[in-house]
Design an enzyme around this catalytic site. Structure first.
Site: not given
Length: 316
Positions: A89, A122, A149, A152, A176
């Protein structure tokens, strides 16, 4: 005066279009304008989505230009170069900072009262870039941070332990990206400390699997990009969740990216940490308890972001 029932989506690629689809089904907005450097694409997406309105709720979806962001309560930015296989990213930073230097002044020209929601990667760097270029108050410049995230992580923990992921309470924080970290020290299942829950249910191998789960979360985007070329459904649902918090003034706690000012001993950057999100944007950044090791990992994550920020030419 802005209208929080009017939203602009800048960028109509996979992420932008999927996010508009998710938002369209939410019933949050009465008007959505789609803006893209490829006007035909924006018009095509608007037409395609509009044809499904008889199955949803009445609203207006149309392609527009930057003048149409006037009056929008929420402006969402997904525009930018795509992350390619093998590319991090942070590798995207120079290309997308240049794009933001074109987008943000155009938004500000027509609307200085909206909330900016940054999705482009990013995301932590670009949230800070948007903050500096816009001159907006910090609470009105929000990045999607580690919301996806964290989702997840909750999904993978829930699947591993055989419980509803909505009963899992745990955070991914920091960048991230590759330096993000899981806050295991406060993870729990509906108030039952994670280790205790595992012991009560005879799952004595979970702690050994914890690092594997974290790695799966961290590398999820790389895996998805390798398999199908891009990620967009998960982040689209994250956009919907953040937008819902704002539009309904929920005061929900999400690990969005926003300006850090003394929290966790850090300042001068944006990254994903838990914050209260409502109609004014980020109402308060929260300092959650971290173990000594987690604090060091968060400092490392911040250092990685600061290295990139130091290389950028931004307003002071």
């Amino acid at each position: 005066m802005v209208d929080y029932r009017k939203c602009a989506m800048i960028g109509c690629g996979f992420v932008g279009a999927s996010s508009v689809f998710a938002l369209m089904q939410s019933g949050l907005f009465s008007e959505m304008v789609l803006i893209d450097s490829n006007r035909d694409r924006a018009e095509g997406e608007a037409m395609d989505l509009s044809h499904g309105l008889p199955f949803g709720r009445p609203m207006e979806i149309y392609a527009g230009d930057y003048s149409d962001v006037a009056g929008c309560g929420l402006v969402i930015i997904t525009a930018g170069a795509n992350q390619k296989p093998g590319e991090t990213r942070l590798d995207l930073v120079n290309k997308n900072v240049a794009i933001f230097k074109q987008i943000i002044p155009e938004v500000v020209k027509h609307n200085t009262e909206c909330i900016l929601l940054i999705i482009t990667n990013p995301v932590d760097i670009l949230t800070y870039v948007a903050l500096k270029l816009s001159g907006f108050p910090p609470q009105r410049v929000i990045g999607s941070g580690t919301v996806l995230d964290t989702a997840r992580l909750k999904y993978l923990i829930g699947r591993r332990l055989g419980v509803d992921s909505r009963s899992v309470h745990a955070f991914i924080i920091g960048e991230h990206g590759d330096s993000e970290l899981a806050v295991w020290s406060s993870a729990n299942i509906s108030g039952i400390e994670l280790n205790r829950f595992c012991e009560q249910n005879g799952n004595f191998e979970f702690r050994k699997a914890a690092n594997e789960l974290y790695t799966d979360v961290r590398d999820s985007a790389y895996t998805i990009i390798k398999k199908k070329g891009a990620t967009y459904y998960g982040i689209a649902m994250s956009v919907r969740r953040i937008a819902t918090c704002i539009l309904r003034d929920e005061h929900s706690i999400l690990p969005v990216s926003s300006l850090i000012q003394g929290h966790y001993g850090l300042e001068g950057l944006c990254m994903g940490v838990p914050a209260i999100v409502g109609s004014k944007g980020v109402e308060k950044v929260l300092d959650i308890n971290l173990s000594g090791e987690e604090q060091l990992e968060l400092m490392h994550s911040a250092d990685e972001l600061k290295k990139v920020l130091a290389s950028l030419d931004l307003p002071k």
